[in-house]
Structure formats: structure tokens, C-alpha cells
Design a protein around this motif. Structure first.
Motif, PDB file in Angstrom:
ATOM      1  N   THR A 183       0.527  -1.045   0.569  1.00 43.81           N
ATOM      2  CA  THR A 183       0.104  -0.059  -0.203  1.00 43.81           C
ATOM      3  C   THR A 183       0.807   1.059  -0.176  1.00 43.81           C
ATOM      4  O   THR A 183       0.613   2.493  -0.674  1.00 43.81           O
ATOM      5  CB  THR A 183      -1.163  -0.125   1.078  1.00 43.81           C
ATOM      6  N   ASP A 184       1.757   1.180   1.057  1.00 45.16           N
ATOM      7  CA  ASP A 184       2.675   2.262   1.030  1.00 45.16           C
ATOM      8  C   ASP A 184       3.448   2.721  -0.508  1.00 45.16           C
ATOM      9  O   ASP A 184       3.419   3.683  -1.384  1.00 45.16           O
ATOM     10  CB  ASP A 184       3.530   2.952   2.052  1.00 45.16           C
ATOM     11  N   THR A 185       3.750   1.662  -1.100  1.00 45.97           N
ATOM     12  CA  THR A 185       4.721   1.715  -2.396  1.00 45.97           C
ATOM     13  C   THR A 185       3.695   2.468  -3.479  1.00 45.97           C
ATOM     14  O   THR A 185       3.771   3.028  -4.093  1.00 45.97           O
ATOM     15  CB  THR A 185       5.372   0.165  -2.661  1.00 45.97           C
ATOM     16  N   LEU A 186       2.345   1.754  -3.897  1.00 51.91           N
ATOM     17  CA  LEU A 186       1.445   1.971  -4.503  1.00 51.91           C
ATOM     18  C   LEU A 186       0.783   3.491  -4.100  1.00 51.91           C
ATOM     19  O   LEU A 186       0.861   4.833  -5.406  1.00 51.91           O
ATOM     20  CB  LEU A 186      -0.256   1.286  -3.957  1.00 51.91           C
ATOM     21  N   ALA A 187       1.293   4.023  -2.701  1.00 50.60           N
ATOM     22  CA  ALA A 187       0.652   5.971  -2.715  1.00 50.60           C
ATOM     23  C   ALA A 187       2.444   6.164  -3.337  1.00 50.60           C
ATOM     24  O   ALA A 187       1.639   7.462  -3.273  1.00 50.60           O
ATOM     25  CB  ALA A 187       0.707   5.421  -1.077  1.00 50.60           C
ATOM     26  N   SER A 188       3.244   5.699  -3.213  1.00 52.10           N
ATOM     27  CA  SER A 188       4.306   6.545  -3.546  1.00 52.10           C
ATOM     28  C   SER A 188       4.144   6.496  -5.237  1.00 52.10           C
ATOM     29  O   SER A 188       4.775   7.487  -6.150  1.00 52.10           O
ATOM     30  CB  SER A 188       5.660   6.078  -3.300  1.00 52.10           C
ATOM     31  N   LEU A 189       3.988   5.638  -5.513  1.00 46.79           N
ATOM     32  CA  LEU A 189       3.495   5.582  -6.700  1.00 46.79           C
ATOM     33  C   LEU A 189       2.503   6.645  -7.671  1.00 46.79           C
ATOM     34  O   LEU A 189       3.316   7.453  -8.501  1.00 46.79           O
ATOM     35  CB  LEU A 189       3.300   4.317  -7.219  1.00 46.79           C
ATOM     36  N   VAL A 190       1.468   6.666  -6.936  1.00 45.41           N
ATOM     37  CA  VAL A 190       0.183   7.557  -7.048  1.00 45.41           C
ATOM     38  C   VAL A 190       0.844   8.576  -6.727  1.00 45.41           C
ATOM     39  O   VAL A 190       0.735  10.000  -8.034  1.00 45.41           O
ATOM     40  CB  VAL A 190      -0.678   7.141  -6.959  1.00 45.41           C
ATOM     41  N   GLU A 191       1.679   9.458  -5.830  1.00 46.49           N
ATOM     42  CA  GLU A 191       2.872  10.480  -5.226  1.00 46.49           C
ATOM     43  C   GLU A 191       3.554  11.469  -6.531  1.00 46.49           C
ATOM     44  O   GLU A 191       3.714  12.063  -7.151  1.00 46.49           O
ATOM     45  CB  GLU A 191       3.242  10.259  -4.007  1.00 46.49           C
ATOM     46  N   SER A 192       3.975  10.337  -6.942  1.00 43.19           N
ATOM     47  CA  SER A 192       5.188  10.994  -7.973  1.00 43.19           C
ATOM     48  C   SER A 192       4.753  10.316  -9.688  1.00 43.19           C
ATOM     49  O   SER A 192       6.325  11.197 -10.000  1.00 43.19           O
ATOM     50  CB  SER A 192       6.433   9.755  -7.766  1.00 43.19           C
ATOM     51  N   THR A 193       3.431   9.918 -10.092  1.00 43.19           N
ATOM     52  CA  THR A 193       3.214  10.504 -11.572  1.00 43.19           C
ATOM     53  C   THR A 193       2.760  12.011 -11.940  1.00 43.19           C
ATOM     54  O   THR A 193       1.788  12.105 -10.805  1.00 43.19           O
ATOM     55  CB  THR A 193       2.518   8.722 -11.858  1.00 43.19           C
ATOM     56  N   PRO A 237       0.886  14.453 -13.323  1.00 41.37           N
ATOM     57  CA  PRO A 237      -1.027  14.544 -13.062  1.00 41.37           C
ATOM     58  C   PRO A 237      -1.580  14.239 -14.348  1.00 41.37           C
ATOM     59  O   PRO A 237      -2.523  13.192 -14.998  1.00 41.37           O
ATOM     60  CB  PRO A 237      -1.151  15.784 -13.160  1.00 41.37           C
ATOM     61  N   ARG A 238      -0.343  14.066 -15.628  1.00 39.50           N
ATOM     62  CA  ARG A 238      -0.791  13.761 -17.377  1.00 39.50           C
ATOM     63  C   ARG A 238      -0.359  12.567 -17.423  1.00 39.50           C
ATOM     64  O   ARG A 238      -1.380  12.253 -18.238  1.00 39.50           O
ATOM     65  CB  ARG A 238       0.448  15.023 -18.226  1.00 39.50           C
TER      66      ARG A 238
END
Length: 114
Positions: free
Chosen positions: A99-109, A111-112
Motif C-alpha cells: 500500500t505504501d509503495t502504491l501510494a508513492s507511485l501515485v504521488e510521484s506520477t 498528473p498527465r
């Protein structure tokens, strides 16, 4: 301090080359898709190392892109699923890592790209 033709300092260029080598070495390491202790830690580390996306971007080579895609796919396939309710097939700690890694992935992606 000297600059190359693009105006980037050679110190920055050298550190990027070194960073690219570190990322490639991490991604080329002998890790298994089904190891849900290694995979989230590896992807999280890669995302943190390249926080400004100077390497993990649309210009990365095919091998690097393939390995990053493998990590993301492995995490997506092992993510917590609501249908399993309170009886998830992995430990709470592994669920946290995923879950932490998925959150990091979303935060670091950017917006486009979402």
C-alpha cells in the motif's frame, strides 16, 4: 564549474550517469515477481532515488521500462483486495509495504500520466 552544450553542469551530468547506473543495477538485480517483500521495497527505492523523474521518464530505454513495468505489475497483482476482506493472503506488514509503495507511485506520477 563547466557546462555541456545543453547548459547542464558536468557535475550534474556525471551524477545523472551514476544515478542511471545505480537504477539499472537495482532493476537488473535478481529479484522475483512473487517476492512481495523485495518488490515493494525495490520499487519504492527506485521512486525515491529518481524523485525528479530525470531518469524514469518517457526517454528511458526499453530494458529499464520493462523492469519498472514488471515491478508495478507484480505489486498490482498482489495488492489488497476487498473481496478477501479481513483474510488477505499476505501478512499485515506486506500489505503495508504494498500500500505504501502504491501510494508513492501515485504521488510521484505526473498528473498527465494518471
Amino acid at each position: 564549474q563547466t557546462s555541456d552544450s545543453s547548459g547542464v553542469s558536468t557535475a550534474t551530468t556525471n551524477s545523472l550517469l551514476s544515478l542511471r547506473g545505480v537504477l539499472k543495477a537495482l532493476l537488473r538485480a535478481n529479484w522475483r515477481d512473487e517476492d512481495m517483500f523485495q518488490v515493494p521495497l525495490l520499487l519504492s527505492t527506485v521512486l525515491k532515488i529518481d524523485s525528479d523523474r530525470s531518469i524514469l521518464n518517457s526517454s528511458m530505454d526499453e530494458e529499464l521500462s520493462h523492469r519498472v513495468n514488471q515491478l508495478i505489475a507484480a505489486i498490482m497483482n498482489s495488492r489488497p483486495k476487498r473481496r478477501n476482506g479481513m483474510t488477505q493472503p499476505v501478512s499485515d506488514y506486506i500489505l503495508y509495504l504494498l500500500t505504501d509503495t502504491l501510494a508513492s507511485l501515485v504521488e510521484s506520477t505526473p498528473p498527465r500520466m494518471i
